[in-house]
Design a protein around this motif. Structure first.
Motif, PDB file in Angstrom:
ATOM      1  N   UNK A   2       0.813  -1.208   0.000  1.00 44.92           N
ATOM      2  CA  UNK A   2       0.000   0.000   0.000  1.00 44.92           C
ATOM      3  C   UNK A   2       0.847   1.258   0.000  1.00 44.92           C
ATOM      4  N   UNK A   3       0.348   2.282  -0.681  1.00 39.14           N
ATOM      5  CA  UNK A   3       1.001   3.579  -0.655  1.00 39.14           C
ATOM      6  C   UNK A   3       0.679   4.251   0.660  1.00 39.14           C
ATOM      7  N   UNK A   4       1.623   4.981   1.210  1.00 41.64           N
ATOM      8  CA  UNK A   4       1.424   5.639   2.486  1.00 41.64           C
ATOM      9  C   UNK A   4       0.356   6.708   2.399  1.00 41.64           C
ATOM     10  N   UNK A   5      -0.285   7.044   3.527  1.00 45.88           N
ATOM     11  CA  UNK A   5      -1.284   8.122   3.535  1.00 45.88           C
ATOM     12  C   UNK A   5      -0.658   9.444   3.129  1.00 45.88           C
ATOM     13  N   UNK A   6      -1.485  10.383   2.645  1.00 40.61           N
ATOM     14  CA  UNK A   6      -0.956  11.660   2.192  1.00 40.61           C
ATOM     15  C   UNK A   6      -0.194  12.397   3.273  1.00 40.61           C
ATOM     16  N   UNK A  29      -0.558   9.639  -4.885  1.00 36.07           N
ATOM     17  CA  UNK A  29      -1.540   8.984  -5.760  1.00 36.07           C
ATOM     18  C   UNK A  29      -1.043   9.086  -7.196  1.00 36.07           C
ATOM     19  N   UNK A  30      -0.108   8.207  -7.521  1.00 35.55           N
ATOM     20  CA  UNK A  30       0.518   8.246  -8.840  1.00 35.55           C
ATOM     21  C   UNK A  30      -0.485   7.927  -9.933  1.00 35.55           C
ATOM     22  N   UNK A  60       5.912   7.551  -7.168  1.00 38.42           N
ATOM     23  CA  UNK A  60       4.962   7.208  -6.108  1.00 38.42           C
ATOM     24  C   UNK A  60       5.627   7.113  -4.740  1.00 38.42           C
ATOM     25  N   UNK A  61       4.982   7.701  -3.728  1.00 35.75           N
ATOM     26  CA  UNK A  61       5.427   7.573  -2.349  1.00 35.75           C
ATOM     27  C   UNK A  61       4.884   6.263  -1.791  1.00 35.75           C
ATOM     28  N   UNK A  62       5.712   5.493  -1.102  1.00 34.79           N
ATOM     29  CA  UNK A  62       5.209   4.271  -0.497  1.00 34.79           C
ATOM     30  C   UNK A  62       6.281   3.274  -0.157  1.00 34.79           C
ATOM     31  N   UNK A  63       5.827   2.101   0.247  1.00 32.71           N
ATOM     32  CA  UNK A  63       6.688   0.964   0.578  1.00 32.71           C
ATOM     33  C   UNK A  63       6.326  -0.166  -0.366  1.00 32.71           C
ATOM     34  N   UNK A  92      11.571  -1.386  -0.952  1.00 33.64           N
ATOM     35  CA  UNK A  92      12.021  -0.005  -1.111  1.00 33.64           C
ATOM     36  C   UNK A  92      11.029   0.897  -0.385  1.00 33.64           C
ATOM     37  N   UNK A  93      11.556   1.841   0.377  1.00 32.49           N
ATOM     38  CA  UNK A  93      10.760   2.875   1.029  1.00 32.49           C
ATOM     39  C   UNK A  93      11.129   4.170   0.326  1.00 32.49           C
ATOM     40  N   UNK A  94      10.183   4.816  -0.324  1.00 28.08           N
ATOM     41  CA  UNK A  94      10.523   5.927  -1.206  1.00 28.08           C
ATOM     42  C   UNK A  94       9.548   7.086  -1.056  1.00 28.08           C
ATOM     43  N   UNK A  95      10.092   8.293  -1.123  1.00 27.33           N
ATOM     44  CA  UNK A  95       9.270   9.482  -1.037  1.00 27.33           C
ATOM     45  C   UNK A  95      10.106  10.694  -0.683  1.00 27.33           C
ATOM     46  N   UNK A  96       9.458  11.840  -0.644  1.00 27.80           N
ATOM     47  CA  UNK A  96      10.172  13.043  -0.210  1.00 27.80           C
ATOM     48  C   UNK A  96      10.419  12.974   1.295  1.00 27.80           C
ATOM     49  N   UNK A  97      11.364  13.758   1.750  1.00 18.93           N
ATOM     50  CA  UNK A  97      11.825  13.684   3.132  1.00 18.93           C
ATOM     51  C   UNK A  97      10.679  13.849   4.141  1.00 18.93           C
ATOM     52  N   UNK A  98       9.820  14.843   3.918  1.00 17.10           N
ATOM     53  CA  UNK A  98       8.750  15.102   4.877  1.00 17.10           C
ATOM     54  C   UNK A  98       7.747  13.957   4.913  1.00 17.10           C
TER      55      UNK A  98
END
Length: 256
Positions: free
Chosen positions: A34-38, A126-127, A135-138, A246-252
């Protein structure tokens, strides 16, 4: 070598249309994490680019990975003993850094910091196909491949001429060699298939073909790109028995 689906032969004509690896058909089943919450708009800036940084020291016995907040850590499967952390400079930046963490008996230990690129417009929770955001997520890492021969990875590896890339990137840089080595990121794809496979469990409109691949010196369509030597190092390090993700996304976003 992973057996191709029949649709793979069509990839050569549309490889870069909806993600770094293209996109098309749909399917009912998925192992996509699942993609992480916003997350809120970023307010911090991460330094990026430049030469690889030093090896990060994580205190022995500390059951956390640097930079990940409680929500992100909770999304990492308990079985994962290898975690590739891709941290974007900020929400709208194409610059990021990559660190491979491995869990041993004494806790999490980190490899060197590798500079990387992500999508041209940064990151999204939400890619969608063509949004030019990663996409942000795990997500699980189960399959690899490339134009070059298997360097000795323990992941299933599809060696194929269909990984040939041509043309130029967003900054006019040549794309040749971009897919010498790739690792499929299990966003909107079916695990256990070639990275070239076109099955899109969430539907074609949600994009796909999100890979770790060789850096071409500029932003990507949606993938994460590393120097070829670092892609080779990552391929040699990843072990399916350690259930890499992989855990990926912007720093915040990752800090939440």
């Amino acid at each position: 070598m992973i057996k191709h689906h029949a649709r793979t032969a069509l990839l050569a004509t549309s490889l870069l249309l909806t993600g770094c690896g293209g996109g098309a058909a749909t399917s009912a089943s998925t192992t996509t994490s699942p993609v992480l919450p916003p997350a809120p708009a970023p307010s911090a800036v991460l330094s990026g680019g430049g030469a690889p940084g030093p090896r990060i020291s994580v205190p022995a016995g500390r059951q956390q990975i640097a930079g990940l907040g409680p929500r992100t850590r909770a999304a990492v499967p308990a079985t994962a003993r290898q975690v590739v952390v891709v941290t974007g400079r900020d929400r709208d930046s194409p610059l990021s850094r990559v660190v491979l963490y491995e869990h041993t008996g004494s806790g999490w230990h980190a490899g060197p910091v590798w500079p990387a690129h992500n999508a041209l417009r940064g990151w999204t929770d939400h890619h969608m196909s063509g949004d030019l955001r990663s996409p942000v997520g795990v997500f699980e890492l189960t399959d690899a491949g490339g134009l070059l021969s298997d360097p000795g990875t323990r992941l299933p590896y599809d060696h194929s001429d269909d990984f040939t890339a041509s043309g130029t990137g967003f900054e006019g840089e040549p794309l040749e060699g971009t897919f010498d080595y790739v690792i499929a990121i299990n966003y909107n794809r079916e695990a256990g298939t070639s990275p070239l496979d076109w099955i899109r469990p969430l539907g074609a409109e949600r994009g796909g073909g999100i890979w770790l691949h060789v850096d071409h010196g500029g932003p990507t369509q949606g993938c994460v790109s590393l120097a070829e030597e670092h892609m080779r190092d990552l391929l040699l390090a990843l072990d399916p028995d350690l259930h890499p993700v992989v855990v990926m996304g912007d720093r915040v976003s990752l800090s939440r």
